[in-house]
Design an enzyme around this catalytic site. Structure first.
Site, PDB file in Angstrom:
ATOM      1  N   HIS A 151       0.825  -1.211   0.000  1.00  0.00           N
ATOM      2  CA  HIS A 151       0.000   0.000   0.000  1.00  0.00           C
ATOM      3  C   HIS A 151       0.858   1.260   0.000  1.00  0.00           C
ATOM      4  O   HIS A 151       0.368   2.357  -0.276  1.00  0.00           O
ATOM      5  CB  HIS A 151      -0.913   0.006   1.225  1.00  0.00           C
ATOM      6  CG  HIS A 151      -2.295   0.505   0.940  1.00  0.00           C
ATOM      7  ND1 HIS A 151      -2.549   1.545   0.069  1.00  0.00           N
ATOM      8  CD2 HIS A 151      -3.507   0.124   1.421  1.00  0.00           C
ATOM      9  CE1 HIS A 151      -3.861   1.773   0.030  1.00  0.00           C
ATOM     10  NE2 HIS A 151      -4.454   0.914   0.828  1.00  0.00           N
ATOM     11  N   ASP A 369      -9.211 -12.265 -16.418  1.00  0.00           N
ATOM     12  CA  ASP A 369      -9.199 -13.520 -17.179  1.00  0.00           C
ATOM     13  C   ASP A 369      -7.804 -13.733 -17.752  1.00  0.00           C
ATOM     14  O   ASP A 369      -7.369 -13.014 -18.651  1.00  0.00           O
ATOM     15  CB  ASP A 369     -10.240 -13.440 -18.304  1.00  0.00           C
ATOM     16  CG  ASP A 369     -10.327 -14.713 -19.128  1.00  0.00           C
ATOM     17  OD1 ASP A 369      -9.512 -15.635 -18.907  1.00  0.00           O
ATOM     18  OD2 ASP A 369     -11.199 -14.779 -20.015  1.00  0.00           O
TER      19      ASP A 369
END
Length: 426
Positions: A151, A369
């Site tokens: 982060h 995907d």
């Protein structure tokens, strides 16, 4: 569930990063972040066309290729110099074998603590990779791909941008024009500050009691029913956040014996929501922690969902209006720091009950995907601190809420009648 680590290696960019790009200044918003790694886990059915050995080769090759565009992720964060050393040391890539079948793992109640075994863990340091990938192979051929990313260098939006760029490169067997190229200019809008500026990271509160994480699903039909209770026409995220906030207020009242002022701190993306001409594809952190407040009242009256929805809606509207006003990055960051400091001081004085909420809803995680279909499930992992994180159900209509509370409060939370009526735990 047995998870055996098979191999570990560092994946470097396919071509070396050019010398003039090897030093990237972080922004002052990056400096506000706690030194933690966010985690996504994506689950995929077995592929008819490829065995897991072939899939792993494609994952490694495409990761190396995409790191040529997202080269800071292969570097190391140098906090004292307020920069990322884009030295191409690489992303740690781990392969693991999981005992059992993916379908069995996902059936019924998933024990959230087991998910920790699917995600790598390292204490942050100057030599720690900024990202980790763990490819977990089930006996049936199913996969669970976890991405752990710092982060300190990017937010959830940028992490999803990277994840989808990687999956597109894997599916296309190379980098094509559909892959989003990041820009690296946030430090020009928000120059980093030295330590004399007293910038401190906002850290969720910790307790001595063990932290328990439970996952709750609130489906689309239930969300519609919750919306019908309120007159404010809230979004999915607002009404579910308010619903969970209401239960947390009731838990605090039961614990304290009286009601107190309650604050929720929630993440709000600033992409496209400031007066600054910042590209949407900017690499880094570009969000702020906003707050909504609800007064304690007389301790007798019961808080209503509609009141909390109104408070949260007003907070979002007013915050976004305020953050459109600054004409430069320094003024905008000063607003962030003032807001964070105000909440921290109240919490430290013990005057309020505070809760941290984050949301991945509408993040395109279910679009990742790699060439063998979209994920059948996307999950988080248990949190070691008290907070609530939310993400979409696969159909996009419902919300999964991952609630982490200390053990005593979790017992009260689980027994709340409205929670039982409007959600189900899995």
């Amino acid at each position: 569930m047995k998870v055996e680590i098979l191999s570990k290696k560092l994946i470097k960019p396919a071509t070396p990063t050019l010398p003039h790009l090897r030093s990237l200044k972080v922004s002052s918003i990056d400096q506000l972040q706690a030194p933690i790694h966010g985690a996504f886990i994506l689950y995929y059915h077995a592929s008819n066309g490829n065995d897991n050995g072939e899939r792993s080769k494609r994952l490694e090759k495409s990761l190396s290729e995409i790191l040529t565009l997202y080269y800071p992720i292969a570097g190391r964060y140098i906090k004292d110099k307020q920069m990322i050393d884009c030295n191409d040391e690489g992303v740690e890539y781990i392969e693991a074998q999981v005992g059992g079948l993916l379908a069995q793992f996902l059936e019924g109640e998933v024990k959230v603590e087991v998910l920790n075994y699917l995600v790598p863990y390292k204490m942050p340091s100057a030599t720690t990779p900024l990202a980790f990938v763990q490819v977990n192979k089930f006996e049936c051929g199913g996969l669970a791909i976890s991405l752990l990313i710092s982060h300190n260098i990017l937010d959830g939006t940028a992490a999803c941008m990277f994840l989808n760029a990687w999956s597109n490169a894997c599916k296309a067997s190379g980098i094509n024009n559909e892959i989003v190229r990041p820009t690296f200019d946030l430090a020009s809008y928000f120059p980093p500050k030295d330590n004399n500026y007293n910038i401190t990271a906002m850290k969720p509160k910790r307790h001595g009691a063990p932290i328990i994480t439970k996952r709750f699903v609130i489906n689309g039909a239930v969300i519609s029913n919750l919306k019908a209770i309120t007159k404010h026409q809230p979004s999915r995220v607002v009404v579910v956040t308010s619903f969970l906030w209401k239960i947390l207020i009731d838990v605090a009242q039961a614990r304290n014996g009286h009601s107190r002022t309650s604050i929720i701190c929630y993440s709000l993306s600033l992409r496209g929501k400031t007066a600054l001409p910042i590209p949407d594809n900017s690499f880094g952190n570009l969000y702020m922690v906003a707050k909504a407040r609800f007064g304690g009242g007389d301790g007798e009256s019961k808080v209503k969902l509609d009141e909390l929805v109104g408070s949260l809606n007003d907070s979002i509207r007013n915050t976004l209006a305020d953050y459109m006003k600054p004409k430069n990055g320094d003024d905008l960051v000063s607003m962030m720091i003032d807001s964070m400091r105000e909440v921290q001081e109240e919490v430290e004085r013990g005057e309020v009950d505070s809760y941290t909420f984050t949301s991945w809803c509408r993040f395109p995680l279910y679009e990742a995907d790699f060439g063998w279909g979209k994920p059948i499930w996307v999950s988080s992992k248990p949190k070691p601190v008290e907070m609530v994180s939310m993400n979409d159900t696969k159909d996009g209509d419902g919300i999964e809420a991952w609630v982490s509370l200390n053990e005593n409060d979790m017992l009260l939370f689980l027994n709340h009648p409205e929670l039982k009526a409007f959600s189900y735990q899995i």
